[in-house]
Design a protein around this motif. Structure first.
Motif, PDB file in Angstrom:
ATOM      1  N   LEU A 274      49.965  34.866  34.701  1.00  0.00           N
ATOM      2  CA  LEU A 274      51.144  34.006  34.638  1.00  0.00           C
ATOM      3  C   LEU A 274      52.344  34.680  33.972  1.00  0.00           C
ATOM      4  CD1 LEU A 274      49.559  30.589  33.608  1.00  0.00           C
ATOM      5  CD2 LEU A 274      50.433  31.230  35.853  1.00  0.00           C
ATOM      6  N   SER A 275      52.125  35.688  33.176  1.00  0.00           N
ATOM      7  CA  SER A 275      53.219  36.281  32.403  1.00  0.00           C
ATOM      8  C   SER A 275      54.407  36.733  33.254  1.00  0.00           C
ATOM      9  CB  SER A 275      52.693  37.452  31.567  1.00  0.00           C
ATOM     10  OG  SER A 275      51.798  36.997  30.593  1.00  0.00           O
ATOM     11  N   PRO A 276      54.223  37.486  34.364  1.00  0.00           N
ATOM     12  CA  PRO A 276      55.394  37.886  35.162  1.00  0.00           C
ATOM     13  C   PRO A 276      56.157  36.702  35.739  1.00  0.00           C
ATOM     14  CG  PRO A 276      53.455  39.181  35.745  1.00  0.00           C
ATOM     15  CD  PRO A 276      52.972  38.064  34.891  1.00  0.00           C
ATOM     16  N   ILE A 277      55.440  35.640  36.127  1.00  0.00           N
ATOM     17  CA  ILE A 277      56.111  34.469  36.699  1.00  0.00           C
ATOM     18  C   ILE A 277      56.903  33.735  35.628  1.00  0.00           C
ATOM     19  CG2 ILE A 277      55.730  32.309  37.930  1.00  0.00           C
ATOM     20  CD1 ILE A 277      53.148  33.485  39.019  1.00  0.00           C
ATOM     21  N   LEU A 278      56.306  33.570  34.446  1.00  0.00           N
ATOM     22  CA  LEU A 278      56.977  32.829  33.384  1.00  0.00           C
ATOM     23  C   LEU A 278      58.191  33.565  32.844  1.00  0.00           C
ATOM     24  CD1 LEU A 278      53.896  31.399  31.436  1.00  0.00           C
ATOM     25  CD2 LEU A 278      55.379  30.236  33.072  1.00  0.00           C
ATOM     26  N   ARG A 279      58.191  34.893  32.927  1.00  0.00           N
ATOM     27  CA  ARG A 279      59.374  35.632  32.478  1.00  0.00           C
ATOM     28  C   ARG A 279      60.579  35.332  33.349  1.00  0.00           C
ATOM     29  NH1 ARG A 279      56.495  41.536  31.383  1.00  0.00           N
ATOM     30  NH2 ARG A 279      55.238  40.877  29.563  1.00  0.00           N
ATOM     31  N   ARG A 280      60.346  35.064  34.613  1.00  0.00           N
ATOM     32  CA  ARG A 280      61.445  34.692  35.510  1.00  0.00           C
ATOM     33  C   ARG A 280      61.856  33.233  35.311  1.00  0.00           C
ATOM     34  NH1 ARG A 280      62.471  38.308  39.597  1.00  0.00           N
ATOM     35  NH2 ARG A 280      60.994  40.037  39.795  1.00  0.00           N
ATOM     36  N   ILE A 281      60.905  32.385  34.987  1.00  0.00           N
ATOM     37  CA  ILE A 281      61.227  30.970  34.792  1.00  0.00           C
ATOM     38  C   ILE A 281      61.933  30.757  33.455  1.00  0.00           C
ATOM     39  CG2 ILE A 281      60.217  28.661  34.542  1.00  0.00           C
ATOM     40  CD1 ILE A 281      58.021  29.484  36.402  1.00  0.00           C
ATOM     41  N   PHE A 282      61.584  31.558  32.446  1.00  0.00           N
ATOM     42  CA  PHE A 282      62.186  31.443  31.111  1.00  0.00           C
ATOM     43  C   PHE A 282      62.940  32.727  30.782  1.00  0.00           C
ATOM     44  CE2 PHE A 282      58.416  28.751  31.073  1.00  0.00           C
ATOM     45  CZ  PHE A 282      58.923  27.545  30.597  1.00  0.00           C
TER      46      PHE A 282
ATOM     47  N   ILE B  37      53.722  29.601  25.305  1.00  0.00           N
ATOM     48  CA  ILE B  37      53.958  28.929  26.585  1.00  0.00           C
ATOM     49  C   ILE B  37      52.902  29.334  27.601  1.00  0.00           C
ATOM     50  CG2 ILE B  37      55.548  28.823  28.546  1.00  0.00           C
ATOM     51  CD1 ILE B  37      57.847  29.034  26.546  1.00  0.00           C
ATOM     52  N   THR B  38      52.628  30.630  27.668  1.00  0.00           N
ATOM     53  CA  THR B  38      51.638  31.124  28.628  1.00  0.00           C
ATOM     54  C   THR B  38      50.260  30.535  28.367  1.00  0.00           C
ATOM     55  OG1 THR B  38      52.887  33.196  28.789  1.00  0.00           O
ATOM     56  CG2 THR B  38      50.639  33.196  29.621  1.00  0.00           C
ATOM     57  N   MET B  39      49.843  30.511  27.121  1.00  0.00           N
ATOM     58  CA  MET B  39      48.525  29.978  26.778  1.00  0.00           C
ATOM     59  C   MET B  39      48.451  28.476  27.017  1.00  0.00           C
ATOM     60  SD  MET B  39      46.781  32.605  25.971  1.00  0.00           S
ATOM     61  CE  MET B  39      45.335  31.917  25.200  1.00  0.00           C
ATOM     62  N   ASN B  40      49.558  27.765  26.766  1.00  0.00           N
ATOM     63  CA  ASN B  40      49.567  26.321  27.007  1.00  0.00           C
ATOM     64  C   ASN B  40      49.397  26.001  28.480  1.00  0.00           C
ATOM     65  OD1 ASN B  40      51.787  24.022  27.891  1.00  0.00           O
ATOM     66  ND2 ASN B  40      50.501  23.359  26.193  1.00  0.00           N
ATOM     67  N   ILE B  41      50.136  26.687  29.333  1.00  0.00           N
ATOM     68  CA  ILE B  41      50.035  26.426  30.771  1.00  0.00           C
ATOM     69  C   ILE B  41      48.667  26.856  31.296  1.00  0.00           C
ATOM     70  CG2 ILE B  41      51.007  27.034  33.007  1.00  0.00           C
ATOM     71  CD1 ILE B  41      53.713  27.252  31.675  1.00  0.00           C
ATOM     72  N   ALA B  42      48.149  27.964  30.788  1.00  0.00           N
ATOM     73  CA  ALA B  42      46.819  28.396  31.213  1.00  0.00           C
ATOM     74  C   ALA B  42      45.755  27.378  30.818  1.00  0.00           C
ATOM     75  CB  ALA B  42      46.505  29.755  30.599  1.00  0.00           C
TER      76      ALA B  42
END
Length: 270
Positions: free
Chosen positions: A72-80, A93-98
């Motif tokens: 998820l990290s590459p996707i979340l960097r674009r979203i945030f 954030i990454t751990m929460n969504i996971a």
């Protein structure tokens, strides 16, 4: 509001039972349904939930959450984009969504609170939510889920033959909801009405900034004492009505003549 609804239903049932001389039947049914709720629903549900939470805990300890977080990290960097990639907020954030994706709601809640705290640290305008905070809230509301453990447990306890058939529809529905949430959040961020506004400077803050710290301290010391509890007129009326209904139900239960006269007066006498 829901408290009023349940209170109305409970009082109506008790008064109706007393009116028709069936209060003992109402109490017996109440106790029987309570027993069924605990032994027939709550305990089997708790056992199933313990089983699956244990399995998910083993998956968490095995490192599955870390694998999902890396994906998820590459996707979340674009979203945030406002959050630095190395900041602890991005990790939370990454751990929460996971955790939400794997159905680990108990683990996701403290991670979400921690992520919001980190995002507030990055917030230059402390009185307004940042775009990253709104986006994070939208993602949690959409709730993209790979394993809908709660729905599976409820369906299993309800006797559904194939409770796992809900996985595919849940995956599609939450994916669509997540995409819609991200697009809507990105769209609203661009509108002038939803831009972050500067903090309002209060009189105490202005005086403190002007070199008068005693003023703020004096205002804090002179804070009004908490007001004593007072029953509002609406609650007073409702409380009086409840007492009157209980008194009426007791009178009709213990006085057959009074109950018969009430039935005759209301035209409900059999």
């Amino acid at each position: 509001m829901l408290n009023y609804v349940w209170s109305f239903l409970l009082l109506t049932g008790l008064v109706a039972g007393a009116l028709f001389g069936k209060l003992d039947v109402v109490v017996a049914a109440l106790l029987e349904r309570s027993k069924d709720a605990v032994l027939g629903i709550a305990l089997p549900l708790a056992g199933t939930m313990m089983l699956w939470l244990g399995i998910l805990r083993v998956m968490e300890k095995a490192g599955l959450m870390e694998v999902v977080a890396k994906i998820l990290s590459p996707i979340l960097r674009r979203i945030f984009p406002e959050v630095p990639p190395t900041h602890p907020a991005m990790g939370a954030i990454t751990m929460n969504i996971a955790a939400n994706m794997l159905g680990l709601g108990n683990a996701a809640t403290p991670l979400g609170l921690k992520a919001m705290g980190y995002l507030q640290e990055l917030n230059p305008q402390k009185q307004s939510a940042t775009n990253a905070m709104c986006m994070f809230l939208a993602l949690n509301t959409a709730g993209f889920t790979l394993i809908p453990m709660g729905a599976i447990i409820y369906l299993s306890s309800g006797g559904v033959k194939d409770p796992y058939a809900v996985i595919a529809p849940t995956l599609i529905a939450t994916a669509c909801a997540t995409v819609a949430a991200v697009l809507m959040a990105k769209f609203l961020q661009r509108l002038p009405a939803f831009r972050v506004q500067p903090d309002e400077v209060t009189a105490d803050a202005a005086s403190a900034g002007a070199g008068e710290p005693d003023t703020a301290t004096g205002a804090k010391d002179a804070a009004p004492a908490p007001k004593p509890f007072r029953l509002s007129p609406t609650r007073a009326v409702l409380l009086s009505l409840v007492c009157a209904l209980f008194a009426l139900g007791g009178a009709m239960e213990f006085s057959k003549d009074f109950r018969a006269s009430v039935l005759r007066a209301t035209g409900m006498e059999p």
